[in-house]
Design an enzyme around this catalytic site. Structure first.
Site, PDB file in Angstrom:
ATOM      1  N   GLY A   1     -41.115  30.545   3.717  1.00 11.77           N
ATOM      2  CA  GLY A   1     -40.911  31.851   4.332  1.00 11.77           C
ATOM      3  C   GLY A   1     -39.684  31.875   5.208  1.00 11.77           C
ATOM      4  N   PRO A   2     -39.311  33.076   5.666  1.00 11.39           N
ATOM      5  CA  PRO A   2     -38.114  33.215   6.494  1.00 11.39           C
ATOM      6  C   PRO A   2     -38.258  32.494   7.833  1.00 11.39           C
ATOM      7  CG  PRO A   2     -39.070  35.361   5.938  1.00 11.39           C
ATOM      8  CD  PRO A   2     -40.003  34.336   5.430  1.00 11.39           C
ATOM      9  N   PRO A   3     -37.169  32.277   8.548  1.00 10.56           N
ATOM     10  CA  PRO A   3     -37.231  31.580   9.840  1.00 10.56           C
ATOM     11  C   PRO A   3     -38.074  32.345  10.852  1.00 10.56           C
ATOM     12  CG  PRO A   3     -34.950  31.838   9.103  1.00 10.56           C
ATOM     13  CD  PRO A   3     -35.798  32.650   8.194  1.00 10.56           C
ATOM     14  N   GLY A   4     -38.754  31.603  11.684  1.00 12.85           N
ATOM     15  CA  GLY A   4     -39.446  32.204  12.819  1.00 12.85           C
ATOM     16  C   GLY A   4     -40.736  32.918  12.484  1.00 12.85           C
ATOM     17  N   VAL A   5     -41.303  32.709  11.295  1.00  7.97           N
ATOM     18  CA  VAL A   5     -42.549  33.391  10.970  1.00  7.97           C
ATOM     19  C   VAL A   5     -43.767  32.524  11.280  1.00  7.97           C
ATOM     20  CG1 VAL A   5     -41.620  34.941   9.228  1.00  7.97           C
ATOM     21  CG2 VAL A   5     -42.405  32.664   8.568  1.00  7.97           C
ATOM     22  N   GLY A   6     -43.530  31.322  11.804  1.00  4.99           N
ATOM     23  CA  GLY A   6     -44.655  30.522  12.268  1.00  4.99           C
ATOM     24  C   GLY A   6     -45.036  29.369  11.367  1.00  4.99           C
ATOM     25  N   LYS A   7     -44.155  28.914  10.495  1.00  4.95           N
ATOM     26  CA  LYS A   7     -44.509  27.814   9.591  1.00  4.95           C
ATOM     27  C   LYS A   7     -44.815  26.543  10.388  1.00  4.95           C
ATOM     28  CE  LYS A   7     -40.627  28.191   7.329  1.00  4.95           C
ATOM     29  NZ  LYS A   7     -40.071  29.358   8.020  1.00  4.95           N
ATOM     30  N   THR A   8     -43.873  26.195  11.272  1.00  2.87           N
ATOM     31  CA  THR A   8     -44.073  24.976  12.047  1.00  2.87           C
ATOM     32  C   THR A   8     -45.292  25.109  12.949  1.00  2.87           C
ATOM     33  OG1 THR A   8     -41.692  24.670  12.010  1.00  2.87           O
ATOM     34  CG2 THR A   8     -42.931  23.325  13.548  1.00  2.87           C
TER      35      THR A   8
ATOM     36  N   SER B   1     -31.985  42.459  -8.871  1.00  2.00           N
ATOM     37  CA  SER B   1     -32.796  43.540  -8.299  1.00  2.00           C
ATOM     38  C   SER B   1     -31.985  44.717  -7.789  1.00  2.00           C
ATOM     39  CB  SER B   1     -33.710  42.999  -7.199  1.00  2.00           C
ATOM     40  OG  SER B   1     -32.950  42.707  -6.056  1.00  2.00           O
TER      41      SER B   1
ATOM     42  N   LYS C   1     -38.655  43.140   1.629  1.00  3.76           N
ATOM     43  CA  LYS C   1     -37.702  44.223   1.407  1.00  3.76           C
ATOM     44  C   LYS C   1     -38.163  45.489   2.113  1.00  3.76           C
ATOM     45  CE  LYS C   1     -35.801  42.612  -2.963  1.00  3.76           C
ATOM     46  NZ  LYS C   1     -35.859  42.744  -4.411  1.00  3.76           N
TER      47      LYS C   1
HETATM   48  N1  LIG Z   1     -48.367  34.946  13.704  1.00  2.46           N
HETATM   49  C1  LIG Z   1     -47.925  34.412  14.845  1.00  2.46           C
HETATM   50  N2  LIG Z   1     -48.678  34.411  15.931  1.00  2.46           N
HETATM   51  C2  LIG Z   1     -48.238  33.884  17.080  1.00  2.46           C
HETATM   52  N3  LIG Z   1     -47.042  33.297  17.255  1.00  2.46           N
HETATM   53  C3  LIG Z   1     -46.244  33.254  16.192  1.00  2.46           C
HETATM   54  C4  LIG Z   1     -46.637  33.799  14.939  1.00  2.46           C
HETATM   55  N4  LIG Z   1     -45.632  33.589  14.069  1.00  2.46           N
HETATM   56  C5  LIG Z   1     -44.661  32.944  14.741  1.00  2.46           C
HETATM   57  N5  LIG Z   1     -45.015  32.724  16.017  1.00  2.46           N
HETATM   58  C6  LIG Z   1     -44.215  32.057  17.034  1.00  2.46           C
HETATM   59  O1  LIG Z   1     -42.850  32.177  16.699  1.00  2.46           O
HETATM   60  C7  LIG Z   1     -42.124  31.028  17.034  1.00  2.46           C
HETATM   61  C8  LIG Z   1     -41.354  30.533  15.863  1.00  2.46           C
HETATM   62  O2  LIG Z   1     -42.206  30.007  14.869  1.00  2.46           O
HETATM   63  P1  LIG Z   1     -41.941  28.662  14.080  1.00  2.46           P
HETATM   64  O3  LIG Z   1     -41.091  27.776  14.869  1.00  2.46           O
HETATM   65  O4  LIG Z   1     -43.246  28.147  13.603  1.00  2.46           O
HETATM   66  O5  LIG Z   1     -41.110  29.261  12.902  1.00  2.46           O
HETATM   67  P2  LIG Z   1     -40.794  28.609  11.489  1.00  2.46           P
HETATM   68  O6  LIG Z   1     -41.444  29.467  10.470  1.00  2.46           O
HETATM   69  O7  LIG Z   1     -41.154  27.183  11.501  1.00  2.46           O
HETATM   70  O8  LIG Z   1     -39.231  28.833  11.402  1.00  2.46           O
HETATM   71  P3  LIG Z   1     -38.105  27.917  10.755  1.00  2.46           P
HETATM   72  O9  LIG Z   1     -38.089  28.206   9.288  1.00  2.46           O
HETATM   73  O10 LIG Z   1     -36.867  28.393  11.403  1.00  2.46           O
HETATM   74  O11 LIG Z   1     -38.479  26.527  11.079  1.00  2.46           O
HETATM   75  C9  LIG Z   1     -43.139  30.025  17.514  1.00  2.46           C
HETATM   76  O12 LIG Z   1     -43.111  29.978  18.904  1.00  2.46           O
HETATM   77  C10 LIG Z   1     -44.469  30.580  17.016  1.00  2.46           C
HETATM   78  O13 LIG Z   1     -45.516  30.229  17.877  1.00  2.46           O
HETATM   79 MG   LIG Z   2     -39.933  25.433  11.613  1.00  2.00          MG
END
Ligand SMILES: Nc1ncnc2c1ncn2[C@@H]1O[C@H](COP(=O)(O)OP(=O)(O)OP(=O)(O)O)[C@@H](O)[C@H]1O
Ligand SMILES: [Mg+2]
Length: 811
Positions: free
Chosen positions: A371-378, A696, A739
């Site tokens: 998924g895209p950056p910052g969506v909470g994967k880590t 697309s 999108k």
């Molecule tokens: N659904 C959610 N609920 C609560 N906090 C969230 C949620 N999604 C993301 N966050 C918060 O957003 C921040 C960024 O998430 P994270 O570092 O997990 O992104 P990532 O998907 O791993 O990005 P990357 O691909 O850049 O590594 C974290 O502090 C995380 O706790």
């Molecule tokens: Mg990450």
């Protein structure tokens, strides 16, 4: 010294005087030795013939001692004898218990064996004396004599075996011939050949010269030997000295109550090894290394290398795990507690954990969050660790080129260490942590090897129970580890790796979801991290929306969290500066703290699509969805078609397809059939620095061309996506949620999607998400044009058959 004789008894026995000066004398053959005049030589006589000779000696105890040509001949004949020997007197005969005789002989005179007169039982020969050829006493001769004496004296004094008395004797001999005989008979190192030569040469000067040379050579040999001897001795002394000092040191330490450092260290390591619970064969290896260590000096270069290695083996959690039985309801609570939304993702994780719980020995697939950056994967990964009671460790694979980073360097390299996997295990101190491998899509690969293939082995449940790190060189069982990988896109993940993973997509968040996440997680966390309290700051609802909409442009929430953090820090500073009032974060405050609005898409779209020949497409990028402007222009020319904006092959082809469709439908669109004849067309996709590809944007391109050629503007705040075929059918595309969200972020109100994507909308988008947006579904490009270009008069009398005749290949 051993020698024997052989000959026959003769009735006329020892002496005969047929010719004056010529005598007949029994000959005693000897091996390996030469008797000189005036010297005494003890001989052991063992050969039968020689014993008979000795026994037959009468009053006159004279014999001739002569050397054999070949020392190995047992029964020498006259032909085996040297022609010059020594006339000798037998002084004493001693019978030995084994029947042999011990005989003392004294040399009298050099003699030549002229003729043998008897062979059996021992040899008898006629002899004549060998006269010395005297030299004149010239200074040169004198010097030669003195030189021989000096060299002899020196050799005697340097030799550990020769008696010093020999020096005095040599000094006192006046006759040169006696000197030569004395020196020659005293030196043990002269060869039999040398001696025989000295005996045979008649000239005294020659003898002196020969002796002089032999002595000089011997002196050189002696000096060399002494040098080597002293060097060896030095070395031996140095090691002995070290040894004694070390022993003394030990003794002193013992007296002082100090235990030997090395011993204590080894003992500690042994205990660690015993306590580590390592498998038998690994333990054997570790103990072997430990024994090697105990034999090493702590000063040795190898010592710390070996010690480190044992340390690594001993400290790995071979048998220590922390994972608890998974209580699914509790796990669900934890996942919900840590993350808002993500329902699908959480469901799949819980399914996975349930199976893991039921089938303990399951060869579990690796989870992969895309998924895209910052969506909470880590952070979801962290949550899984928390829910299962395991430790969490992270490895960033981004830009990793070297296989050794995963698998370690061989111990023979200087500064070698285990790879990241084993290092994680050691840090985790348990053998079942959650290990997150971030950014598998950004793995590098070059001459240092292919980390992806090392990763394959690591992740493959069939192989990883005997994972072999290059440094450790013993297998470690990774099968209890829960591996999770993350990626922004799957395209660059090697297919064999994808095969081993269970892909779980995480999508971007809508404005509303972002607002919820901000209130529940980001704001409380940032308040706490910046040392302020909830009493000191308040974020009104509409301000957070304002932040989301105008200060961030992202699929995830990372930037949003940063902006909230910045605001909290500003408030922290105000508090420190003494301002006690609660800060309400209004739009004005946001502007003061963060500056002017940073994202201004609503007006951007409205502005840019005011003129014909511009439309908005929707793209899917690793960073989430985005809007894409597509522009076209025409000019007088010869019918060329230009495409620019760093577009990939697939995108170029779909532009061609769009043009072909427009040309083949020229009449229906109200255009001249040969409109391209004197017109050049140019399509451009701005933001030309970013590469773009994919099919697309097909419908958007067709729309742009029609808009340009018919001079009609596109409906305001409208965006579209879909692939087209040559016959004008609209095919479904991926990434619908991303999108859609991007379009919403940009302020789009009307969205045109392929009809076959209706299901994605129903699954991924909630009614709240869709809100006031109108979605149109299109089966054919005519449907798209009808919505996008409301003023367009479309003549529909086009025969339906024609469309069917064009072959279609749907991708
Ligand atoms: N659904 C959610 N609920 C609560 N906090 C969230 C949620 N999604 C993301 N966050 C918060 O957003 C921040 C960024 O998430 P994270 O570092 O997990 O992104 P990532 O998907 O791993 O990005 P990357 O691909 O850049 O590594 C974290 O502090 C995380 O706790
Ligand atoms: Mg990450």
């Amino acid at each position: 010294m051993k020698s024997q004789l052989s000959t026959t008894p003769d009735s006329s026995h020892p002496v005969s005087t047929e010719k004056p000066g010529v005598r007949r004398i029994a000959v005693l053959p000897v091996r390996d030795t030469v008797l000189f005049p005036h010297s005494v030589l003890p001989l052991t006589v063992g050969r039968e013939s020689s014993i008979q000779l000795i026994e037959s000696l009468g009053e006159e105890r004279s014999i001739v001692v002569a050397a054999q040509l070949d020392a190995r001949a047992d029964t020498p004949k006259p032909a085996d004898m040297h022609a010059v020997g020594t006339l000798a007197t037998v002084h004493k005969v001693v019978r030995m218990p084994n029947q042999s005789r011990f005989v003392f002989t004294e040399g009298v005179q050099r003699v030549r064996l002229v003729r043998f007169v008897q062979e059996e039982p021992f040899m008898v020969a006629e002899i004549e004396p060998l006269e010395d050829v005297e030299s004149e006493s010239t200074p040169a001769f004198e010097a030669l004599v003195r030189n021989v004496v000096e060299q002899f004296k020196q050799i005697v004094s340097e030799s550990p075996t020769l008696s010093d008395e020999l020096r005095t004797i040599a000094e006192n001999i006046e006759e040169p011939t006696r000197l030569v005989d004395f020196v020659a008979s005293s030196l043990p190192f002269l060869t039999t050949d040398d001696k025989q030569q000295l005996l045979e040469s008649a000239s005294i000067a020659d003898r002196l010269e020969q002796l002089n040379k032999t002595l000089a050579k011997e002196m050189e040999v002696q000096q060399l030997r002494n040098k080597i001897q002293s060097e060896v001795q030095d070395q031996v002394q140095q090691t002995q000295r070290d040894y004694y000092l070390r022993e003394q040191l030990k003794a002193i330490q013992k007296e002082l109550g100090d235990q030997d450092e090395g011993q204590r260290d080894a003992e500690e390591l042994r205990q660690k090894i015993e306590a580590s619970g390592m498998p038998e064969d690994v333990k054997k290896e570790a103990l072997k290394e430990l024994a090697r260590l105990a034999r090493m000096s702590p000063m040795a270069a190898d010592y710390s290398v070996t010690r480190n290695y044992i340390d690594w083996l001993a400290l790995l959690p071979w048998a220590k795990s922390s994972g608890t039985a998974v209580d699914i309801t509790k796990a669900k609570d934890i996942l919900d507690e840590d993350h808002y939304g993500l329902k699908k993702v959480k469901d799949r994780i819980l399914d996975y954990l349930s199976v893991l719980e039921l089938k303990k020995d399951m060869k579990s697939p690796i989870l992969c969050f895309v998924g895209p950056p910052g969506v909470g994967k880590t952070s979801v990964g962290r949550s899984i660790a928390r829910a299962t009671g395991r430790k969490f460790q992270r490895i960033s694979l981004g830009g990793m080129h070297d296989e050794a980073e995963i698998r370690g360097h061989r111990r023979t390299y200087i500064g070698a260490l285990p790879g990241q996997i084993i290092q994680c295990i050691r840090r985790a101190e348990t053998n079942d942590p959650v290990i997150m491998l971030d950014e598998v899509d950004k793995l590098g690969r070059d001459f240092r090897g292919d980390p992806a293939s090392a990763l394959l082995e690591t992740l493959d449940p069939e192989q990883n129970n005997t994972f072999r790190d290059n440094y450790l060189d013993v297998p470690f069982d990774l099968s209890k580890v829960l591996f999770i990988t993350t990626a922004n896109v799957l395209d660059t993940v090697p297919p064999p790796l994808q095969d081993r993973m269970e892909i779980i997509p995480l999508q971007g968040y809508s404005e509303d979801e972002k607002k919820q996440i901000a209130f529940r997680y980001l704001i409380p966390r940032q308040i706490k991290e910046n040392g302020i309290t909830v009493e000191q700051i308040e974020f009104p609802d509409e301000s957070v929306l304002h932040l989301v909409r105008y200060y961030t442009r992202e699929a995830g929430v990372r930037k949003l969290e940063q902006q909230i953090g910045t605001i909290c820090r500003k408030q922290a500073r105000r508090v420190v500066e003494g301002k006690k009032d609660k800060l309400v974060v209004t739009k004005e405050v946001i502007r003061e703290f963060l500056g002017n609005i940073q994202v201004r898409v609503e007006t951007e779209i409205a502005e840019r699509i005011k003129r014909p020949g511009v439309a908005v497409g929707l793209a899917w990028t690793p960073a989430g969805g985005d809007i894409l402007f597509i522009e076209a222009n025409k000019m007088k020319g010869k019918g060329t078609f230009t495409m620019t904006g760093q577009i990939g092959e697939v995108m170029q082809e779909s532009m061609q397809a769009a043009l072909t469709w427009v040309r083949s439908n020229a009449t229906e669109l109200g255009l001249a059939e040969d409109f391209t004849k004197d017109t050049d067309l140019h399509i451009h996709v701005p933001a030309g620095a970013i590469p773009k590809d994919g099919p697309s944007a097909g419908v958007t391109m067709a729309t742009v061309l029609v808009s340009l050629l018919t001079n009609s503007t596109v409906r305001p705040l409208t965006a579209m996506t879909g692939e087209i075929t040559l016959s004008g059918n609209v095919l479904p595309v991926g990434g619908i949620k991303e999108k859609f969200l991007a379009a919403r972020r940009a302020g789009v109100e009307t969205i045109i999607l392929p009809a076959e994507n209706r299901q994605d909308v129903e699954e991924d988008l909630t009614p709240e998400l869709i809100g006031g947006t109108t979605i149109h579904y299109a089966n054919r490009i005519e449907d798209v044009l009808a919505v996008a270009l409301p003023q367009l008069k479309f003549r529909t009398e086009k025969p339906a058959v024609e469309a069917e005749t064009i072959a279609e290949i749907a991708v």
